[in-house]
Design a protein around this motif. Structure first.
Motif: not given
Lengths: 359, 321
Positions: A290-296, A304-309, A337, A341, B206, B209-210, B249-250, B280-282, B284
């Motif tokens: 859970i330390d990675e970059e997560f966005i809602p 994960y960010l869309k480009p990463i996914r 989308d 991709k 965070e 921790h990371r 963090r991001f 958050f770019l979610e 299109e």
């Protein structure tokens, strides 16, 4: 093999045949008869780490509602019209990312002994026609095979589905417990599916699960027994060496398995409801997932960010395609989308994806 | 139990075994005693083999009376045989919660003393005492409150003075003593509200921790320079440091957003047109907003939109979604 510390039996089901099967397979385990299942849950909830304790205790009771339900999926993404069959809820395996940890009200492994009600419900459901092949699985709220030496559910369901049409029954697992399956008449209607991950991820995040090699060896035995197979690259977990890790999983998979026997492969990157995060931090403080970059995401789950996914899906897809161009691959709970991709096309909607599965 | 006036010199003022107050506001109490005298007698317990009594409840009242140069004080006195430590603490607790609201640090101190001195079981503290303290009974909250007493003294004072929410106070206690000091130096000058404090602490927690580092490695020289800048207004300092923390963090999201913002700037949109990126770019799709007051303005906007649709930067933004 899993053996609980104690079995709580709701007196309402003490004479059920399923209860008898369970007790026969767990001779010597302490038993307590209870009038109300809440007595068992209250006892476990009062202990330190009730989630961990729940994984060591078994509750046998009955379920009054429907045990066959559509997968709730998630809004604003493409789902696959999966049907979840839940005679067992809870799992002795202890994966860091498991969403079952959020079921605070009942952490126990719970088995519903009113199986006759369940079979009646399935008969009714299978008589109704649907516009796409029905896929029913037991692996959403538990591991389909980890408890099979206790429940012998496979011996009940696999022959049952072997005679049905326009339906596939999926057993989804991270175990290698396939002994009950090998001599059964499955009629090509049962898909045995494994969740797969690089061994480094299994070691860190999938406590108690079979190793990758054990899973693939079990899959090969099922292949030899004529079963259709499926594999779920889900959750795909980001780490600095994820590319090499998943490449080695794909390599191993095609070393063990003939792609002609694979009916589908799903890809899903790690996502979680926000309320799971504090549980992971508390129960698995060393885990880094859970330390990675997560966005809602649009569905409220953390992703994960869309480009990463997209990058992870595309890479795993190309790794699989380098071995086989035809196996059916789909994304689990992703937006149109992202589909576009990764694949260059997208199902129009959930029903459209559901129609693409073949029996 | 007896009731009498006790000379203050017979009270052991250094004995704070049953003290559960922390940074109380005593000014009003002193003014009240000065105006109408002591309304509620204090509670004392005799100390075996001495002539002194120890205070069970009334530490603030005694101090106010001393400040007012009073020589004796109305007291209820228990002998040491008739009042156990646990009962004494409960008496003190009930006296306090029925007369004023307790701060978080006092609640922590009270739970700890009931556990350590009163030998009360954790389950009893959760089910019986937490509701008395206006705390939701639960193991997690219990553990969080218990840990607050171990915080650095400066942070304890900060929590009391700023009425910091338990969720934020608990975040502080997950840091080492040294980190707590570093956090204190960062947060005090910024006077952060509840939400921003939570965001700052969560990001720092965070990141450490990371990256397996300590807070002092996250609060870098750039942030310290911003903090020390006499000419920068506090809200601007908060936003600049907040942005810096978010970038740490991001990093991937921050880089992507920066790239999109650069392209948006290069589009040189007229003021009547605006483009929004999905959160958050979610998603299109971009969203265009425009306003006009007559047909002529609308026609001009359509021409500008057509020109916009041909710009390379727009294509770049769409590709990034």
């Amino acid at each position: 093999m899993f053996k609980p510390k104690k079995i709580y039996i709701d007196v309402e089901v003490e004479n059920a045949s399923f209860t008898e099967t369970i007790l026969n397979n767990l001779a010597g385990v302490p038993i307590e008869f209870i009038d109300d299942p809440r007595l068992a849950t209250d006892e476990i909830l009062s202990k330190p780490d009730p989630i961990g304790q729940g994984k060591k205790h078994l509750l046998i009771t009955s379920y009054k509602g429907r045990m066959l339900k559509p997968c709730p999926g998630t809004p604003k993404v493409i789902c696959c019209h999966y049907q979840i069959l839940s005679p067992v809820i809870g799992c002795p395996l202890d994966c860091t990312y498991c969403a079952l940890q959020m079921y605070f009200n009942n952490p126990l492994i719970t088995m519903y002994a009113n199986i006759n009600d369940l079979m009646r419900e399935m008969d009714e459901r299978l008589q109704r026609k649907s516009g796409w092949p029905l896929r029913i699985g037991t692996g959403e709220l538990t591991d389909s095979l980890e408890l099979d030496h206790i429940t012998e559910m496979s011996r009940l369901f696999i022959p049952y589905f072997s005679k049905k049409s326009n339906v596939l029954f999926e057993l989804k697992t991270k175990s290698n417990q396939i002994n009950n399956l090998l001599d059964l008449n499955h009629g090509g209607k049962t898909v045995v599916a494994w969740s797969v991950n690089p061994q480094t991820i299994i070691d860190k995040e999938e406590m108690g699960c079979a190793s990758l090699e054990e899973r693939l060896q079990a899959a090969r035995q099922c292949q030899e027994a004529g079963y259709k197979l499926a594999f779920h690259f889900d959750p795909i977990i980001y780490s600095p060496d994820w590319e090499e890790g998943y490449e080695s999983v794909v390599e191993s998979l095609f070393e063990y398995i003939d792609p002609q026997n694979i009916v589908w492969i799903s890809l899903g990157t790690f996502r979680y409801p926000p309320s799971l995060k504090p549980i992971i931090r508390e129960r698995c403080p060393r885990s880094k997932i859970i330390d990675e970059e997560f966005i809602p995401g649009q569905d409220g789950k953390m992703r994960y960010l869309k480009p990463i996914r997209v990058g992870m899906y595309s890479k795993v897809l190309s790794q699989i395609r380098s071995h086989n161009r035809n196996v059916f691959i789909y994304l689990c709970m992703e937006s149109t989308d992202v589909w576009r991709k990764v694949f260059g096309w997208t199902p129009k909607n959930t029903a459209d994806l559901a129609r693409m599965f073949r029996t | 139990m007896i009731y009498k006036k006790v000379p203050i010199v017979e009270i052991d003022l250094r004995n704070d075994r049953f003290r559960i107050s922390y940074m109380p506001h005593r000014k009003r109490l002193t003014e009240s005693i000065h105006a109408i005298g002591l309304i509620h007698p204090i509670i004392l317990r005799t100390i075996n083999s001495t002539e002194y009594c120890q205070i069970i409840s009334g530490f603030q009242r005694v101090q106010s009376c001393i400040d007012l140069n009073m020589k004796q004080i109305d007291s209820i006195i228990y002998s040491s045989d008739e009042l156990s430590d646990a009962k004494a603490l409960l008496l003190s607790l009930h006296q306090t919660v029925t007369s004023r609201a307790m701060n978080l640090i006092e609640k922590s101190l009270c739970l700890r003393k009931l556990s350590e001195i009163g030998h009360m079981e954790e389950a009893t503290l959760i089910t019986d005492i937490m509701p008395l303290l206006d705390l939701e009974p639960g193991k997690k909250i219990f553990q969080n409150v218990m840990r607050l007493w171990e915080l650095d003294d400066h942070l304890k004072a900060y929590i009391v003075e700023n009425n910091v929410a338990l969720s934020n106070a608990a975040l502080f206690s997950s840091f080492s003593r040294e980190d707590q000091k570093n956090l204190f130096d960062l947060i005090i000058p910024l006077r952060l509200g509840t939400n921003k404090l939570k965001e700052f602490l969560t990001h720092i927690d965070e990141i450490r921790h990371r990256d397996e580092i300590v807070a002092s490695q996250i609060i870098d020289s750039e942030m310290k320079t911003i903090l020390a800048d006499q000419n920068m207004p506090t809200p601007q300092k908060i936003e600049t440091i907040r942005k810096r923390l978010k970038e740490k963090r991001f990093p991937a999201l921050a880089a992507l957003e920066k790239k999109i913002q650069n392209n948006l700037r290069q589009l040189k949109l007229p003021p009547e047109l605006s483009l929004s990126i999905p959160p958050f770019l979610e998603g299109e799709k971009l969203k265009v907003d425009f306003s006009f007051k007559n047909e002529e303005e609308l026609r001009e906007i359509i021409i500008k939109l057509t020109a916009l649709s041909r710009q390379k930067e727009l294509e770049t933004i769409l590709e990034m979604l």
